[in-house]
Design a protein around this motif. Structure first.
Motif, PDB file in Angstrom:
ATOM      1  N   UNK A 138      11.102  -9.454 -17.898  1.00 56.01           N
ATOM      2  CA  UNK A 138       9.761  -9.993 -19.296  1.00 56.01           C
ATOM      3  C   UNK A 138       8.427 -10.016 -18.840  1.00 56.01           C
ATOM      4  N   UNK A 139       7.941  -9.956 -20.123  1.00 53.73           N
ATOM      5  CA  UNK A 139       6.421 -10.604 -19.627  1.00 53.73           C
ATOM      6  C   UNK A 139       5.535 -11.620 -19.034  1.00 53.73           C
ATOM      7  N   UNK A 140       5.079 -11.594 -18.492  1.00 55.51           N
ATOM      8  CA  UNK A 140       4.641 -12.639 -17.483  1.00 55.51           C
ATOM      9  C   UNK A 140       5.717 -12.427 -15.592  1.00 55.51           C
ATOM     10  N   UNK A 141       6.181 -11.774 -15.934  1.00 49.75           N
ATOM     11  CA  UNK A 141       7.159 -11.853 -14.366  1.00 49.75           C
ATOM     12  C   UNK A 141       5.936 -10.944 -13.255  1.00 49.75           C
ATOM     13  N   UNK A 142       6.279 -11.345 -12.063  1.00 52.31           N
ATOM     14  CA  UNK A 142       5.444 -10.334 -11.153  1.00 52.31           C
ATOM     15  C   UNK A 142       3.780 -10.014 -11.718  1.00 52.31           C
ATOM     16  N   UNK A 147       6.072   0.484 -19.002  1.00 54.79           N
ATOM     17  CA  UNK A 147       5.529  -0.476 -19.710  1.00 54.79           C
ATOM     18  C   UNK A 147       4.625  -1.192 -20.555  1.00 54.79           C
ATOM     19  N   UNK A 148       5.215  -2.218 -21.616  1.00 47.37           N
ATOM     20  CA  UNK A 148       4.714  -2.415 -22.853  1.00 47.37           C
ATOM     21  C   UNK A 148       5.552  -1.509 -23.589  1.00 47.37           C
ATOM     22  N   UNK A 149       4.958  -1.347 -24.820  1.00 47.99           N
ATOM     23  CA  UNK A 149       5.720  -0.324 -25.656  1.00 47.99           C
ATOM     24  C   UNK A 149       6.185   0.382 -25.417  1.00 47.99           C
ATOM     25  N   UNK A 150       5.889   1.313 -24.485  1.00 45.32           N
ATOM     26  CA  UNK A 150       7.031   2.492 -23.758  1.00 45.32           C
ATOM     27  C   UNK A 150       8.594   1.454 -23.572  1.00 45.32           C
ATOM     28  N   UNK A 151       8.913   0.193 -22.844  1.00 42.52           N
ATOM     29  CA  UNK A 151      10.008   0.261 -22.740  1.00 42.52           C
ATOM     30  C   UNK A 151      10.693  -0.018 -23.939  1.00 42.52           C
ATOM     31  N   UNK A 175       1.311  -8.394 -17.729  1.00 40.06           N
ATOM     32  CA  UNK A 175       1.165  -9.550 -19.399  1.00 40.06           C
ATOM     33  C   UNK A 175       2.281  -8.569 -20.116  1.00 40.06           C
ATOM     34  N   UNK A 176       2.841  -7.912 -19.847  1.00 38.49           N
ATOM     35  CA  UNK A 176       3.979  -7.250 -21.690  1.00 38.49           C
ATOM     36  C   UNK A 176       5.206  -6.782 -20.435  1.00 38.49           C
ATOM     37  N   UNK A 177       6.056  -6.996 -21.215  1.00 36.03           N
ATOM     38  CA  UNK A 177       7.914  -6.830 -20.472  1.00 36.03           C
ATOM     39  C   UNK A 177       7.373  -5.370 -19.950  1.00 36.03           C
TER      40      UNK A 177
END
Length: 576
Positions: A284-288, A402-406, A291-293
């Protein structure tokens, strides 16, 4: 008539009497034969008994040789000074015999005393080396004492573990649970109760809290199949029909959709998708510090990457050593820590393309046939393709989306036919979904625990061995739990080889992110703010506070591949 009767002999016998006499004679003969036979048997028995008695007497007379005694022939002969006094000689001989007996008698060494000493990384390393000696002697030789690192916090390891073993001089939490402890552990896990701040009316003993950490959620769950690791030898001779395959596929699609939505809403911090030939880690966003999932996929192949390119899904390969133009660059502000590398790649790619154009023009000027030019180009393409395929099925082939590509990557996995294998031991069985929180159609699973007592270097240690699918959130929680009541403890871990690349990639991304901020105080403040922001966003993910803090760390040594860990309450963690 009377004269004739008187003339008959007196020993005349009638026929009946004659028959009776004959029978009597036969009986006498049989009796004589029996008597003679019994006499022979008695003589044989007496002879055997006499032989046995003789052998027994011979064994008694002969002294039994002690198999544990030293050979006197090869023993060293000590010189003795023979004096004029015969008594002195006898006394010396007796003393020499006593000394020889004392030397030959094996004695058990006294048990070592339990002495607490200050924290020493090298001493802990020796302890961990001894504790892991049962695994393999080769691994122990590879341990280097200089690789030990000491930190106040425990680094996060994103690889799946298959076995963890804890050692402590004091008694560890019991694995034999009471009714209240088992019920409270199940309730706190299912309801995602943080026992550090909540839990009124529940049993909050260390055994209950340790039991809470041994659960996880999985889909699908087929009791007669081992769905992780997927290459288990137990999955032999199992076939599924078309009806069963369709039912499993429908349930898996619904479960995967629900779990992905939980990740997007930050109600689930992470989950794993384990296929036959690849493993995907969604975070999820915020892990590692992201800024985004985002998602990691390892290992990958050239064909899979080409399929993603055709679908328009952009990705990067952080672990790839020789990056080429085929690696796609991210859009906008995504992957800020990789901007410098991308600029270098763009320059190299532009230079390569210009050189290729110049080569084509040069060949055209030489009036080389178009077919020959195409052959040269195809040979060059094959060479680039072979270079790219050389790292397939390795850690360097890891992809980062990352991001919208997920979202596009999620749709690709949901609809691709290659996601569910059609051949092999698990043909028709969808990939295994593993998560620390509940999701649609998931089954709650439990890790196998076994407590024991071991003795090393004359000191008794309490031990707990945990086996199964051990998620990354297990180790920070249990170390925090043991650190509350124990002065020192240690742990050895066994990792799944297919998931080691996740920790390696996270390390590289954090290093690239921290390098431009190493000497900037303002940047360090922004880093701390982003870490707090990530923790607040994941406050409802169902995991404990200590676990969320470990996942959101972005400083140095916040992520590492852990094999051995030891803890001291005064100094912190030493790990390698």
């Amino acid at each position: 008539m009377s004269t004739t009767e008187n003339s008959l002999p007196l020993n005349w016998k009638k026929p009946d009497e004659l028959l009776r006499l004959q029978r009597l004679k036969q009986k006498k003969k049989q009796l004589a034969v029996r008597i003679s036979h019994n006499r022979n048997n008695n003589e044989v028995k007496t002879n055997v008994e006499s032989d046995k008695a003789a052998l027994l007497e011979a064994k008694i007379v002969q002294k039994r040789k002690n198999p544990f005694a030293k050979s006197v022939e090869n023993a060293k002969k000590y010189k003795t000074d023979i004096g004029t006094d015969g008594d002195d000689f006898l006394v010396r001989a007796e003393n020499a015999e006593k000394e020889a007996i004392i030397r030959e008698t094996p004695t058990r060494p006294p048990p070592a005393k339990l002495v607490l000493q200050p924290f020493d990384p090298k001493a802990f390393s020796e302890l961990l080396r001894n504790s892991a000696s049962t695994q393999s002697a080769a691994d122990d030789e590879d341990v280097n004492l200089d690789d030990q690192k000491i930190t106040k916090h425990l680094p996060m390891d994103w690889s799946l573990k298959t076995r963890v073993r804890f050692f402590c001089r004091n008694e560890l939490p019991s694995t034999q649970l009471k009714t209240s402890q088992l019920a409270s552990g199940l309730t706190s896990f299912v309801r995602c109760i943080n026992t550090q701040t909540e839990g009124k009316g529940l049993d909050l003993s260390p055994a209950t809290r340790f039991n809470q950490a041994t659960y996880y959620w999985q889909h699908p769950h087929i009791p007669w199949m081992t769905l992780y690791p997927r290459n288990s030898r137990d999955n032999t001779g199992i076939t599924l029909g078309e009806k069963e395959r369709n039912a499993l596929s429908e349930d898996w699609n619904y479960s995967f959709k629900g779990l992905f939505q939980l990740l997007r809403a930050r109600q689930c911090a992470y989950f794993y998708l384990c296929g036959n030939t690849f493993t995907v880690l969604f975070r999820a966003a915020g892990v590692g510090g992201r800024a985004e999932m985002h998602a990691f996929m390892s290992p990958t192949t050239h064909g899979l990457r080409q399929s993603l390119r055709q679908e328009g899904i952009e990705f990067s390969m952080p672990l790839k050593k020789d990056k080429t133009c085929s690696q796609l660059k991210p859009n906008g502000s995504d992957f800020t820590e990789l901007e410098t590398e991308i600029k270098k790649e763009e320059g190299s790619c532009n230079a390569d393309s210009e050189e290729e154009e110049e080569e084509e023009e040069w060949l055209e000027r030489l009036e080389v046939d178009v077919k020959e030019i195409r052959k040269i180009q195809s040979a060059h393409e094959r060479k680039l393709k072979s270079q790219e395929m050389s790292e397939d099925f390795s850690d360097n082939s890891l992809m980062l989306i990352e991001g919208a590509e997920c979202q596009g990557f999620f749709s690709f996995l949901l609809n691709a036919k290659s996601t569910i294998g059609t051949v092999g031991r698990l043909a028709g069985v969808p990939p295994t979904l593993l998560a620390p929180v509940a999701f649609p159609k998931a089954t709650m699973q439990h890790l196998n625990t076994r407590s024991s007592k071991v003795r090393m270097d004359g000191i008794d240690y309490f031990s707990i061995e945990v086996k199964g699918v051990i998620l990354p959130s297990f180790l920070p929680y249990t170390c925090q739990l043991l650190g509350e009541t124990k002065e020192t403890f240690s742990a050895t871990l066994a990792s799944s080889v297919n998931t080691l690349a996740f920790s390696k990639a996270t390390q590289i991304l954090l290093q690239n992110h921290n390098e431009p901020c190493s000497r900037d105080e303002k940047c360090a403040g922004d880093e701390a703010a982003s870490q707090v922001f990530g923790q607040e966003n994941l406050s409802d993910c169902g995991l404990g506070t200590c676990v969320v803090e470990s996942m959101c760390q972005t400083g140095q040594q916040s992520v590492a591949l852990l094999e051995r860990v030891c803890y001291d309450k005064e100094h912190g963690y030493a790990w390698s």
